[in-house]
Design an enzyme around this catalytic site. Structure first.
Site, short mmCIF file in Angstrom:
data_model
loop_
_atom_site.label_atom_id
_atom_site.label_comp_id
_atom_site.label_asym_id
_atom_site.label_seq_id
_atom_site.Cartn_x
_atom_site.Cartn_y
_atom_site.Cartn_z
N GLY A 29 1.10 5.28 1.87
CA GLY A 29 1.32 3.96 1.31
C GLY A 29 0.78 2.80 2.13
O GLY A 29 1.14 1.65 1.90
N LYS A 30 -0.12 3.08 3.05
CA LYS A 30 -0.65 2.04 3.95
C LYS A 30 -1.38 0.93 3.18
O LYS A 30 -1.20 -0.26 3.47
CB LYS A 30 -1.57 2.69 4.98
CG LYS A 30 -2.07 1.77 6.07
CD LYS A 30 -2.75 2.55 7.17
CE LYS A 30 -4.02 3.27 6.73
NZ LYS A 30 -3.82 4.58 6.14
N ALA A 38 -7.60 3.93 9.08
CA ALA A 38 -7.77 5.13 8.26
C ALA A 38 -6.88 6.21 8.85
O ALA A 38 -7.13 6.70 9.95
CB ALA A 38 -9.23 5.58 8.25
N GLY A 39 -5.82 6.57 8.13
CA GLY A 39 -4.90 7.57 8.66
C GLY A 39 -4.07 7.03 9.81
O GLY A 39 -3.56 5.91 9.74
N LYS A 81 -11.46 -3.31 6.29
CA LYS A 81 -11.35 -1.85 6.33
C LYS A 81 -12.50 -1.36 7.19
O LYS A 81 -13.65 -1.30 6.74
CB LYS A 81 -11.44 -1.27 4.92
CG LYS A 81 -11.25 0.24 4.84
CD LYS A 81 -9.80 0.63 5.03
CE LYS A 81 -9.60 2.13 4.83
NZ LYS A 81 -8.18 2.53 4.95
N GLY A 140 5.33 4.01 -6.17
CA GLY A 140 4.70 3.62 -7.42
C GLY A 140 4.34 2.16 -7.53
O GLY A 140 3.81 1.72 -8.55
N PRO A 175 8.78 0.20 -2.68
CA PRO A 175 9.16 1.26 -3.62
C PRO A 175 7.97 2.12 -4.02
O PRO A 175 6.85 1.62 -4.19
CB PRO A 175 9.69 0.48 -4.84
CG PRO A 175 10.05 -0.87 -4.30
CD PRO A 175 9.08 -1.14 -3.20
N GLU A 223 -2.09 9.05 3.42
CA GLU A 223 -1.45 9.10 2.10
C GLU A 223 0.04 8.79 2.16
O GLU A 223 0.86 9.48 1.58
CB GLU A 223 -1.67 10.49 1.45
CG GLU A 223 -3.12 10.88 1.26
CD GLU A 223 -3.87 9.94 0.33
OE1 GLU A 223 -3.25 9.42 -0.62
OE2 GLU A 223 -5.08 9.72 0.56
#
Length: 243
Positions: free
Chosen positions: A14-15, A111-112, A37, A202, A200, A12
């Protein structure tokens, strides 16, 4: 480079948005981009996964998943609890090479973090990168604690002889605090690799057209963009006072 592995220093941070930015810049330059993925966790069978989101934002040519597991856990744990076959590093490497046959650039989004377990044999994203001989782009958070996690990730890469392409801040805050501003200068030092961008916060909420138009301004020349690490770091340091 025809394959880049993208790893976070955690989860969590921003990857996926960074992956989309890299894909958008490469696509705008006329390259055919595929996103892989290996293991999507925490998403139901009919929900949009990270690779789908990268394609939506960036306009990348193709995406692929090798495994999808419903619980938001490490891939190996999520696969075991779901009673499904895990995805191992060799499968990841094979799939990435196959995609590279038909595309100019393949982005493998982990993942992570780098050493999160994929399977019961302790396979990791680092193992997949080593098999591919591909460089790893590290996505890190901006604030307090990021120097330690970035240094640990860099140390793990060096120990395995894997090239670290650089570091991108995955979510640069609109109002950065003291730690975030100072970390811009320290991140490349602890990583032993260049700072290649700051996306940035968002940005993932932007519409696809706006996202694609802006992506080149978030990433440095090493990733095909126009972002200037030195100028950005100096501008963020300007409000700081040392007494």
């Amino acid at each position: 480079m025809d394959i880049i592995v993208i790893s976070g220093t955690g989860t969590e941070i921003g990857k996926t948005v960074v992956t989309a930015a890299v894909a958008a810049v490469a696509t705008a330059a006329g390259r055919s981009v595929a996103v892989l993925k290996p293991a999507q966790t925490g998403v139901g069978p009919d929900e949009q996964g990270d690779a789908d989101e990268v394609v939506r934002l960036s306009g990348a040519a193709a995406s692929a998943e090798l495994g999808r597991f419903p619980e938001p856990l490490a891939p190996g744990t999520a696969a075991r609890r779901a009673g499904l076959a895990p995805v191992g590093p060799r499968e990841v490497a094979e799939a990435a090479r196959k995609l590279a046959e038909d595309h100019d650039l393949v982005l493998v989004e982990g993942a992570g973090g780098l050493l999160v377990r994929f399977d019961e044999e302790d396979g990791t994203l680092a193992d997949a990168a080593a098999l591919l001989g591909a460089p790893v782009l590290v996505v890190a958070p901006a604030g307090l604690g990021t120097l330690n996690s970035t240094a640990l990730t860099a140390e793990a890469l060096r120990a395995r002889g894997i090239e670290q392409l650089g570091v991108v801040v995955g979510s640069w805050p609109a109002e950065p605090d003291l730690a975030a501003r100072c970390n811009l200068a320290d991140l490349p030092e602890v990583a032993g690799a260049p700072l290649l961008g700051a996306v940035p916060e968002g940005s993932g909420a932007l519409g696809p057209a706006e996202f694609r138009a802006a992506a080149g301004g978030w990433l440095g020349p090493g990733l095909g963009g126009a972002w200037d690490a030195e100028a950005f770091t100096e501008a963020q340091a300007a409000p700081l006072s040392v007494g």
